[in-house]
Design a protein around this motif. Sequence first.
Motif, mmCIF file in Angstrom:
data_model
loop_
_atom_site.group_PDB
_atom_site.id
_atom_site.type_symbol
_atom_site.label_atom_id
_atom_site.label_comp_id
_atom_site.label_asym_id
_atom_site.label_seq_id
_atom_site.Cartn_x
_atom_site.Cartn_y
_atom_site.Cartn_z
ATOM 1 N N VAL A 58 14.208 -4.017 -2.515
ATOM 2 C CA VAL A 58 14.157 -2.604 -2.894
ATOM 3 C C VAL A 58 14.215 -1.726 -1.640
ATOM 4 N N GLY A 59 13.527 -2.173 -0.580
ATOM 5 C CA GLY A 59 13.454 -1.395 0.666
ATOM 6 C C GLY A 59 14.850 -1.087 1.191
ATOM 7 N N ASN A 60 15.050 0.121 1.600
ATOM 8 C CA ASN A 60 16.391 0.561 2.023
ATOM 9 C C ASN A 60 16.700 0.247 3.470
ATOM 10 N N PRO A 61 18.000 0.068 3.785
ATOM 11 C CA PRO A 61 19.161 0.046 2.879
ATOM 12 C C PRO A 61 19.186 -1.266 2.103
ATOM 13 N N ALA A 62 18.934 -1.171 0.793
ATOM 14 C CA ALA A 62 18.580 -2.338 -0.012
ATOM 15 C C ALA A 62 19.652 -3.433 0.014
ATOM 16 N N ASN A 63 20.930 -3.060 -0.116
ATOM 17 C CA ASN A 63 21.966 -4.114 -0.182
ATOM 18 C C ASN A 63 22.016 -4.898 1.120
ATOM 19 N N PRO B 36 14.734 -6.270 11.488
ATOM 20 C CA PRO B 36 13.781 -7.328 11.875
ATOM 21 C C PRO B 36 12.775 -7.676 10.781
ATOM 22 N N ILE B 37 12.405 -6.696 9.956
ATOM 23 C CA ILE B 37 11.454 -6.967 8.864
ATOM 24 C C ILE B 37 12.050 -7.994 7.907
ATOM 25 N N PHE B 38 13.326 -7.801 7.574
ATOM 26 C CA PHE B 38 13.936 -8.673 6.562
ATOM 27 C C PHE B 38 14.373 -10.020 7.152
ATOM 28 N N SER C 274 9.876 10.038 -1.457
ATOM 29 C CA SER C 274 11.006 9.536 -2.250
ATOM 30 C C SER C 274 10.537 9.068 -3.630
ATOM 31 N N SER C 275 11.517 8.764 -4.474
ATOM 32 C CA SER C 275 11.252 8.327 -5.856
ATOM 33 C C SER C 275 10.241 7.190 -5.841
ATOM 34 N N ALA C 276 9.227 7.280 -6.649
ATOM 35 C CA ALA C 276 8.208 6.226 -6.624
ATOM 36 C C ALA C 276 7.992 5.626 -8.011
ATOM 37 N N LEU D 237 -0.051 -9.897 -1.969
ATOM 38 C CA LEU D 237 0.408 -8.600 -1.454
ATOM 39 C C LEU D 237 0.494 -8.582 0.066
ATOM 40 N N LEU D 238 1.614 -8.068 0.552
ATOM 41 C CA LEU D 238 1.852 -8.010 2.003
ATOM 42 C C LEU D 238 1.990 -6.557 2.451
ATOM 43 N N ASP D 239 1.314 -6.238 3.533
ATOM 44 C CA ASP D 239 1.593 -4.971 4.224
ATOM 45 C C ASP D 239 1.257 -5.177 5.698
ATOM 46 N N ILE D 240 1.490 -4.178 6.515
ATOM 47 C CA ILE D 240 1.267 -4.328 7.957
ATOM 48 C C ILE D 240 -0.240 -4.193 8.277
ATOM 49 N N PRO D 241 -0.670 -4.657 9.452
ATOM 50 C CA PRO D 241 -2.111 -4.621 9.764
ATOM 51 C C PRO D 241 -2.731 -3.220 9.644
ATOM 52 N N THR E 189 0.829 -1.214 0.000
ATOM 53 C CA THR E 189 0.000 0.000 0.000
ATOM 54 C C THR E 189 0.860 1.260 0.000
ATOM 55 N N GLY E 190 2.163 1.107 -0.181
ATOM 56 C CA GLY E 190 3.051 2.267 -0.219
ATOM 57 C C GLY E 190 3.065 2.930 -1.583
ATOM 58 N N GLN E 191 3.877 3.995 -1.677
ATOM 59 C CA GLN E 191 3.807 4.792 -2.914
ATOM 60 C C GLN E 191 4.485 4.137 -4.108
ATOM 61 N N ILE E 192 5.574 3.387 -3.920
ATOM 62 C CA ILE E 192 6.178 2.708 -5.079
ATOM 63 C C ILE E 192 5.167 1.726 -5.659
ATOM 64 N N LEU F 82 10.588 -7.253 -2.536
ATOM 65 C CA LEU F 82 10.541 -6.774 -1.149
ATOM 66 C C LEU F 82 10.706 -5.257 -1.135
ATOM 67 N N VAL F 83 9.587 -4.599 -1.280
ATOM 68 C CA VAL F 83 9.579 -3.136 -1.376
ATOM 69 C C VAL F 83 9.316 -2.515 -0.005
ATOM 70 N N GLY F 84 8.547 -3.196 0.813
ATOM 71 C CA GLY F 84 8.098 -2.628 2.089
ATOM 72 C C GLY F 84 9.241 -2.393 3.058
HETATM 73 P P1 NAX Z 1 6.159 3.974 1.572
HETATM 74 O O1 NAX Z 1 6.415 4.422 2.964
HETATM 75 O O2 NAX Z 1 5.207 4.726 0.723
HETATM 76 O O3 NAX Z 1 5.659 2.461 1.635
HETATM 77 C C1 NAX Z 1 6.290 1.523 2.430
HETATM 78 C C2 NAX Z 1 5.247 0.480 2.698
HETATM 79 O O4 NAX Z 1 5.879 -0.601 3.375
HETATM 80 C C3 NAX Z 1 4.118 0.982 3.603
HETATM 81 O O5 NAX Z 1 2.869 0.658 3.019
HETATM 82 C C4 NAX Z 1 4.353 0.232 4.901
HETATM 83 O O6 NAX Z 1 3.168 -0.020 5.611
HETATM 84 C C5 NAX Z 1 4.987 -1.059 4.348
HETATM 85 N N1 NAX Z 1 5.656 -1.848 5.347
HETATM 86 C C6 NAX Z 1 6.334 -1.449 6.439
HETATM 87 N N2 NAX Z 1 6.741 -2.506 7.146
HETATM 88 C C7 NAX Z 1 6.320 -3.602 6.478
HETATM 89 C C8 NAX Z 1 6.421 -4.995 6.714
HETATM 90 N N3 NAX Z 1 7.039 -5.465 7.804
HETATM 91 N N4 NAX Z 1 5.888 -5.839 5.819
HETATM 92 C C9 NAX Z 1 5.255 -5.376 4.730
HETATM 93 N N5 NAX Z 1 5.094 -4.064 4.454
HETATM 94 C C10 NAX Z 1 5.635 -3.199 5.323
HETATM 95 O O7 NAX Z 1 7.584 3.807 0.852
HETATM 96 P P2 NAX Z 1 7.935 3.706 -0.681
HETATM 97 O O8 NAX Z 1 8.138 5.059 -1.213
HETATM 98 O O9 NAX Z 1 6.985 2.806 -1.343
HETATM 99 O O10 NAX Z 1 9.411 3.065 -0.596
HETATM 100 C C11 NAX Z 1 9.613 1.733 -0.152
HETATM 101 C C12 NAX Z 1 11.083 1.472 0.087
HETATM 102 O O11 NAX Z 1 11.832 1.587 -1.116
HETATM 103 C C13 NAX Z 1 11.746 2.438 1.058
HETATM 104 O O12 NAX Z 1 12.606 1.711 1.920
HETATM 105 C C14 NAX Z 1 12.586 3.311 0.151
HETATM 106 O O13 NAX Z 1 13.670 3.909 0.823
HETATM 107 C C15 NAX Z 1 13.029 2.313 -0.874
HETATM 108 N N6 NAX Z 1 13.560 2.809 -2.132
HETATM 109 C C16 NAX Z 1 14.552 2.090 -2.708
HETATM 110 C C17 NAX Z 1 15.063 2.425 -3.947
HETATM 111 C C18 NAX Z 1 16.150 1.609 -4.574
HETATM 112 O O14 NAX Z 1 16.610 2.010 -5.646
HETATM 113 N N7 NAX Z 1 16.608 0.499 -4.022
HETATM 114 C C19 NAX Z 1 14.580 3.623 -4.664
HETATM 115 C C20 NAX Z 1 13.254 4.098 -4.190
HETATM 116 C C21 NAX Z 1 13.022 4.017 -2.714
HETATM 117 O O15 NAX Z 1 13.683 5.083 -2.097
#
Ligand code: NAX
Length: 328
Positions: free
Chosen positions: A129-134, A107-109, A238-240, A40-44, A13-16, A86-88
């Motif tokens: 994808v979620g940072n710090p991605a590496n 802990p998420i990862f 951030s970039s979406a 699709l996975l997100d938090i409660p 449900t996040g912006q990416i 893994l974007v979240g």
């Molecule tokens: P948002 O904050 O819009 O969305 C993040 C989503 O993750 C939220 O819906 C949140 O509820 C969910 N979330 C949190 N904990 C979770 C869990 N344990 N399980 C499942 N979902 C969970 O962020 P968004 O702009 O979508 O960015 C997502 C991630 O991508 C961030 O970490 C961001 O820094 C990272 N990025 C990585 C990039 C890359 O090139 N590797 C570039 C774009 C972006 O900055």
Amino acid sequence: MKSPIRISVTGATGQICYSLLFRIAAGDMLGKDQPIILQLLDIPNARPLFDGLVMEMQDCAFPLLTELITTDDPLVAFQDADIALLVGARPRGENMERKDLLEANGPIFIEQGKALNAVANKHVKVLVVGNPANTNAYITLNNAPSLNPENFSAMLRLDHNRALSQVAQKLSRPVTSIKKMVVWGNHSNTQYPDLNHAEIDNQSVRSLIADNDWIDNSFVPTVQKRGMAIIEARHGRSSAASAANAIINHMQDWIFGTRKNDWTSMGILSDGSYGIPEGVIYSFPVTCQNGSYKIVQGLNLSDYDRNKMQKSYEELIAEQNAIKHLLV
Ligand code: NAX
């Protein structure tokens, strides 16, 4: 009719994902003839947003979307997954160092690595994808011992695309004419965008850009700091859409192969190539074929290049050390 591919996506449900999911369901990632199941996975707390997302996805009447599952349980989200995106995570806000996110995201990862290990398809392709991605990819991989480490990657493709675009604009040439760009290292501002091997219509880019000043003081810092520039320009967001596009590019190349006479940049487990010791998730130039990647070998590197690459490696080691206690 092909059988559906199961794609798990976290942070749904996040912006990416608001860009990503609609493009995947439209066939932009796996093709217009490939049915998919989205898990699709997100938090409660995201439940109301999930409801809205599901309504919009239904309203698109996507022909390829055979099933849409939403859950807050990683064991449900990753069940039999062929692809896991893994974007979240918590996104980096204004004036926030990426390292500050390590503690919050570790802990998420860990949980998601364990869940992938338990229930995903053994050939699952995982993109973090979620940072710090590496480092998040490193944590995920370390918690999934029954999966092949080559199934894990971290996203540097947005940085790679940014580098291509900077050169295309500088030379006023189409971005598709540029090949063999590399972004080495960590998805952070220690990354090293390297155009020394790049070619444009079979000519070396360096032969057209002799201007070291532009490379050192414009190209490299623009690519390295683009994420922060976008956060500032978008009032903290951030970039979406560009990140969603990079996810699609990354997975397409990994699954269907890189272009002839070209490569891409992927964060993968180092194997000692180019003097980067084994055991970190580091971005290398790779070619992909038949669903596997291979690090491009034999590139000539100067001491200057190696020094930049080493700095990014050292940052990754520092990140690993900072989360070591979470892995035991
Ligand atoms: P948002 O904050 O819009 O969305 C993040 C989503 O993750 C939220 O819906 C949140 O509820 C969910 N979330 C949190 N904990 C979770 C869990 N344990 N399980 C499942 N979902 C969970 O962020 P968004 O702009 O979508 O960015 C997502 C991630 O991508 C961030 O970490 C961001 O820094 C990272 N990025 C990585 C990039 C890359 O090139 N590797 C570039 C774009 C972006 O900055």
